[in-house]
Design an enzyme around this catalytic site. Structure first.
Site, PDB file in Angstrom:
ATOM      1  N   ASP A  97      -9.681  -5.491  -4.220  1.00 53.59           N
ATOM      2  CA  ASP A  97      -9.124  -4.442  -3.367  1.00 53.59           C
ATOM      3  C   ASP A  97     -10.085  -3.264  -3.335  1.00 53.59           C
ATOM      4  O   ASP A  97     -10.288  -2.586  -4.345  1.00 53.59           O
ATOM      5  CB  ASP A  97      -7.757  -4.011  -3.910  1.00 53.59           C
ATOM      6  CG  ASP A  97      -6.987  -3.119  -2.954  1.00 53.59           C
ATOM      7  OD1 ASP A  97      -7.613  -2.311  -2.253  1.00 53.59           O
ATOM      8  OD2 ASP A  97      -5.746  -3.232  -2.912  1.00 53.59           O
ATOM      9  N   HIS A 115      -7.577  -5.790   0.080  1.00 45.62           N
ATOM     10  CA  HIS A 115      -6.384  -4.942   0.199  1.00 45.62           C
ATOM     11  C   HIS A 115      -5.440  -5.476   1.273  1.00 45.62           C
ATOM     12  O   HIS A 115      -4.228  -5.550   1.064  1.00 45.62           O
ATOM     13  CB  HIS A 115      -6.801  -3.508   0.532  1.00 45.62           C
ATOM     14  CG  HIS A 115      -5.658  -2.546   0.594  1.00 45.62           C
ATOM     15  ND1 HIS A 115      -4.896  -2.215  -0.503  1.00 45.62           N
ATOM     16  CD2 HIS A 115      -5.142  -1.826   1.636  1.00 45.62           C
ATOM     17  CE1 HIS A 115      -3.965  -1.346  -0.154  1.00 45.62           C
ATOM     18  NE2 HIS A 115      -4.086  -1.096   1.135  1.00 45.62           N
ATOM     19  N   SER A 150       0.822  -1.203   0.000  1.00 45.74           N
ATOM     20  CA  SER A 150       0.000   0.000   0.000  1.00 45.74           C
ATOM     21  C   SER A 150       0.865   1.266   0.000  1.00 45.74           C
ATOM     22  O   SER A 150       1.643   1.487  -0.920  1.00 45.74           O
ATOM     23  CB  SER A 150      -0.962  -0.044   1.201  1.00 45.74           C
ATOM     24  OG  SER A 150      -1.983   0.909   1.069  1.00 45.74           O
TER      25      SER A 150
END
Length: 273
Positions: free
Chosen positions: A224, A253, A95
């Site tokens: 996600d 995610h 991320s």
């Protein structure tokens, strides 16, 4: 506990396990190096020196008011790498951490970096615009900022649901996983948490991706809900020189459950090549 002190006086906490070729793991927002506990052990067991740090403002690092931006995050990582004198380095970022390692590798890594791995990463740019219609609208990002400001404890509890895909009908996410997301989030000081939203959503990594001259493995969950794959991995693969894209169907995610097992196996395989 091991720390380095950066040139601007910020203390960056890191943890390491094992010995061998170094692998640095960079966490997502609003987490800490604790998010990588399983990977630290798996990498160490496989014969690597696994290192994970808490980004400034996060976890056990200094609770910073200034420097909560991607250029400074990458510089902090550079100072950690230089302090430990790491070479033949593999970088792994999830991320926000995916943006951090890409910028570090492109602008600071030089000949120290051997490979890059990203998972659910924010590059090339997360924010929706005319040139990036697949991105996240500014209104959704403002909602994150407002949630952090108004009731961050409840906000992190709520965010853990889409983060792990726990809001899907067939989800099987433990309460413990969601609680640990909340626990790590509560360690971030408010200014750092707030400013990092701009850092992870508005930083443009296009030129960093083009500049990478080492192999990169780009992993992304097909479901996600936090970082839209169409604005991220599917564009990243077209910008890098030596990239491999793998989409994990139905994966959220957050790196969790069967997705975590599959990703970890792919990470070990990619590093060993």
């Amino acid at each position: 506990m091991p720390y380095i002190t950066t040139t601007d006086g910020t203390e960056i906490y890191y943890t390491e396990q094992g010995s061998g070729q170094p692998v640095i793991l960079s966490h997502g927002w609003p987490l800490s190096s604790d998010a990588w506990q399983l990977e630290l052990k798996l990498l160490a067991d496989a014969g690597y020196r696994a290192i994970a740090h808490d980004r400034r403002g996060h976890g056990r690092s200094s609770k910073t008011y200034q420097g909560n931006d991607m250029d400074t995050y990458a510089k902090d990582l550079s100072e950690l790498v230089e302090a430990l004198d790491l070479r033949d380095l593999v970088l792994i970022g999830h991320s926000t951490g995916g943006g951090e390692v890409v910028r570090y590798a492109a602008q600071h890594g030089g000949d120290r970096v051997a490979k890059v791995i990203t998972a659910g990463a924010v590059p090339p740019v997360m924010l929706k615009s005319e040139s990036n219609p697949e991105g996240t609208p500014i209104e959704a990002l403002d909602d994150i900022r407002n949630g952090v400001l108004n009731d961050r404890s409840q906000f992190y509890k709520d965010l853990s649901e889409p983060f792990f895909g726990a809001n899907r009908d067939d989800a099987n996410v433990s309460q413990g996983a969601k609680d640990d997301f909340w626990r790590q989030g509560m360690l971030v000081n408010l200014a750092a948490a707030y400013d990092c939203v701009k850092a992870f959503s508005e930083t443009d990594f296009t030129e960093d991706l083009k500049a990478l001259d080492v192999p990169i493995f780009i992993a992304h969950g097909g479901d996600d809900q936090i970082v839209p794959i169409a604005a991220a991995a599917e564009k990243t693969i077209d910008l890098v020189k030596d990239g491999t894209l793998k989409v994990y169907p139905g994966a959220p995610h957050g790196i969790y459950g069967e997705y975590q097992k599959a990703l970890d196996a792919d990470i070990l395989e990619f590093i060993a090549k």
